[in-house]
Motif scaffolding. Structure first.
Motif, PDB file in Angstrom:
ATOM      1  N   ASP A  77       0.824  -1.205   0.000  1.00 53.63           N
ATOM      2  CA  ASP A  77       0.000   0.000   0.000  1.00 53.63           C
ATOM      3  C   ASP A  77       0.859   1.256   0.000  1.00 53.63           C
ATOM      4  O   ASP A  77       0.466   2.292  -0.535  1.00 53.63           O
ATOM      5  N   TYR A  78       2.043   1.167   0.631  1.00 50.77           N
ATOM      6  CA  TYR A  78       2.942   2.321   0.671  1.00 50.77           C
ATOM      7  C   TYR A  78       3.476   2.634  -0.723  1.00 50.77           C
ATOM      8  O   TYR A  78       3.888   3.763  -0.999  1.00 50.77           O
ATOM      9  N   ASP A  79       3.477   1.645  -1.603  1.00 49.43           N
ATOM     10  CA  ASP A  79       3.917   1.860  -2.979  1.00 49.43           C
ATOM     11  C   ASP A  79       2.775   2.345  -3.870  1.00 49.43           C
ATOM     12  O   ASP A  79       2.992   3.118  -4.809  1.00 49.43           O
ATOM     13  N   LYS A  80       1.552   1.910  -3.552  1.00 50.27           N
ATOM     14  CA  LYS A  80       0.408   2.210  -4.420  1.00 50.27           C
ATOM     15  C   LYS A  80      -0.278   3.534  -4.105  1.00 50.27           C
ATOM     16  O   LYS A  80      -0.873   4.154  -4.980  1.00 50.27           O
ATOM     17  N   TYR A  81      -0.239   3.944  -2.846  1.00 51.14           N
ATOM     18  CA  TYR A  81      -1.035   5.096  -2.429  1.00 51.14           C
ATOM     19  C   TYR A  81      -0.176   6.125  -1.693  1.00 51.14           C
ATOM     20  O   TYR A  81       0.840   5.772  -1.095  1.00 51.14           O
ATOM     21  N   PRO A  82      -0.596   7.401  -1.722  1.00 50.59           N
ATOM     22  CA  PRO A  82       0.112   8.403  -0.914  1.00 50.59           C
ATOM     23  C   PRO A  82      -0.150   8.154   0.561  1.00 50.59           C
ATOM     24  O   PRO A  82      -1.297   7.977   0.973  1.00 50.59           O
ATOM     25  N   VAL A  83       0.899   8.127   1.347  1.00 54.13           N
ATOM     26  CA  VAL A  83       0.767   7.839   2.778  1.00 54.13           C
ATOM     27  C   VAL A  83       1.334   9.000   3.591  1.00 54.13           C
ATOM     28  O   VAL A  83       2.419   9.496   3.299  1.00 54.13           O
ATOM     29  N   MET A  84       0.579   9.406   4.585  1.00 48.75           N
ATOM     30  CA  MET A  84       1.030  10.474   5.477  1.00 48.75           C
ATOM     31  C   MET A  84       0.933   9.987   6.914  1.00 48.75           C
ATOM     32  O   MET A  84       0.299   8.971   7.195  1.00 48.75           O
ATOM     33  N   SER A  85       1.567  10.695   7.814  1.00 47.20           N
ATOM     34  CA  SER A  85       1.543  10.342   9.226  1.00 47.20           C
ATOM     35  C   SER A  85       0.746  11.390   9.990  1.00 47.20           C
ATOM     36  O   SER A  85       0.618  12.540   9.565  1.00 47.20           O
ATOM     37  N   ASN A  86       0.190  10.981  11.119  1.00 48.75           N
ATOM     38  CA  ASN A  86      -0.495  11.910  12.012  1.00 48.75           C
ATOM     39  C   ASN A  86       0.437  12.480  13.070  1.00 48.75           C
ATOM     40  O   ASN A  86       0.051  13.374  13.822  1.00 48.75           O
TER      41      ASN A  86
END
Length: 445
Positions: A77-86
């Motif tokens: 999922d980290y490769d497929k979608y933009p990921v952000m942290s809180n």
């Protein structure tokens, strides 16, 4: 739930936190179906829509998977979608800029900034400024002074393939001593030790904190309120506490374990329908329906992109509570939500939420292999973990409130001795073994 388990009166579907001991209890007591066995018998489509990494994560010793998570991110999922942290270090924009936008990465710069903010802005809207805001203190301490701080300091979970004791890292201890010094200098308000979430939300809305080490998404309503009053009065993310080398932070994104898991009870009269319902809900079609609701009522397609109707989107932006009560879109029905997939449809972030979220992007680090690494609470090691966590809840305020560094050292030394008495080495060995298993499940080295 315990009563329902004891009397075997569970409902068709059960959703609860993955960490809750009742998950294991229901599986071991034979009260829930294996999802994979139901799929084999009734619904091969399940395997097309389920994430194999997530099934593997929750696979039991018998080779079956009984639970499926929400809000879970597999490594792919980290490769497929933009990921952000809180996980962010936030400062009040107007105050921060008024004191010269100081570098707060070092202990000296951090304390100096808190001091300058308090001196220049002793009162905010007729109320005393609170130099530093944190997460709520509970029986086991505050996340701000544990995992959040350790991630900002880029303290690893392992070194050279061996588990690393993050709690005794020199940089971590240095920063705990920095907070002690800040308290001695009158820069730590007693509010942080006693305030609950409601009080903290109220104070954020009033703009009373100068700096905060928190999950920025927890205060999106308050941020919007501040922004409407004055765009310069919001909280923005900036580089905060760093290690001695001033390395970039390693901020946690969502892990593989997710938030809650859903299981199918053997009390259901129609297991075939139950597994097909689960398959639909985790499919892209189901996720689209969870996110958008009914076409024409809540959403339309504009220039090839599905989007909320203007009045629905405006309500969502202005009053999320009203949006959820009236329409129930997006994350309202969260038991099956796939946040990674949701990102395909999410509109671009707008201020004041955009800056804190997007600031984290370069620093997001996958820590899923370290999820669910503690022993079960009833085991010898698990009992030790509980005692150590509760002890830390008592020790943390003592460290911050210590009158001298010598007193700090004595309190911390006693805490480490207490850990050893509770079988710390065995606990760490259990975690080391679990890390190895988890990496194998995820295909990580």
């Amino acid at each position: 739930l315990n009563s329902m388990i004891a009397s075997n009166t569970l409902p068709d579907l059960v959703t609860l936190g993955w960490w809750e001991p009742q998950v294991k209890q229901m599986i071991e007591s034979g009260l829930v179906y294996s999802l994979t066995e139901l799929a084999d018998q009734y619904d091969p489509y399940f395997y097309e829509v389920a994430d194999e990494a997530k099934l593997g994560w929750y696979r039991e010793d018998d080779g079956q998977s009984y639970a499926y998570p929400n809000s879970s991110y597999s490594p792919s999922d980290y490769d497929k979608y933009p990921v952000m942290s809180n996980q962010t270090f936030l400062v009040k924009k107007d105050i921060y800029e008024a004191i010269g936008s100081p570098d707060m990465r070092t202990p000296e710069g951090f304390v100096a900034a808190l001091k300058k903010a308090k001196e220049k802005f002793p009162m905010v809207n007729g109320q005393p400024l609170i130099p530093l805001g944190t997460t709520e203190f509970s029986d086991i301490g505050s996340d701000s002074f544990k995992g959040y701080l350790q991630n900002h300091l880029a303290i690893p979970f392992e070194k050279d393939g061996k588990i690393y004791d993050r709690d005794t890292d020199p940089d971590y201890i240095m920063w705990l001593k920095t907070f002690r010094q800040a308290n001695e200098d009158g820069l730590i308000a007693k509010d942080i030790f006693i305030d609950k979430r409601a009080q903290m939300e109220e104070k954020v809305a009033q703009g009373r904190y100068f700096a905060m080490m928190v999950q920025n998404w927890d205060y999106q309503g308050q941020q919007k309120s501040l922004y409407q009053q004055d765009p310069n009065s919001v909280y923005i993310a900036v580089p905060g506490p760093a290690n001695t080398n001033l390395d970039n932070p390693t901020l946690a994104g969502q892990g593989i374990a997710g938030w809650t898991v859903t299981l199918i009870s053997k009390n259901t009269k129609n297991p075939e329908r139950a597994i097909k319902f689960l398959s639909y809900m985790i499919s892209e079609e189901g996720q689209h329906d969870i996110y958008f609701g009914k076409e024409g009522v809540m959403w339309e397609t504009v220039n090839g992109k599905d989007t909320y109707l203007p009045d629905i989107y405006e309500l969502k932006q202005k009053d999320n509570d009203a949006f959820e009560k009236q329409y129930g879109g997006m994350s309202t029905h969260w038991m099956f939500q796939d946040n990674a997939m949701f990102s395909k449809w999410e509109p671009p972030l707008e201020e004041p939420l955009k800056q804190p979220q997007e600031w984290t992007k370069p620093y997001v680090t996958y820590f899923g292999q370290y999820d669910d690494a503690d022993p079960i609470p009833t085991s010898e090691e698990g009992i030790g973990v509980t005692k150590i966590n509760n002890k830390w809840g008592q020790v943390l305020p003592q460290l911050i409130l210590a009158k001298t560094e010598a007193e700090f050292d004595e309190v911390f030394k006693d805490y480490i001795a207490y850990r050893d008495q509770q079988g710390w080495d065995k606990i760490q060995q259990f975690r080391q073994n679990k890390y190895k298993i988890n990496k194998e499940k995820l295909g990580l080295k």
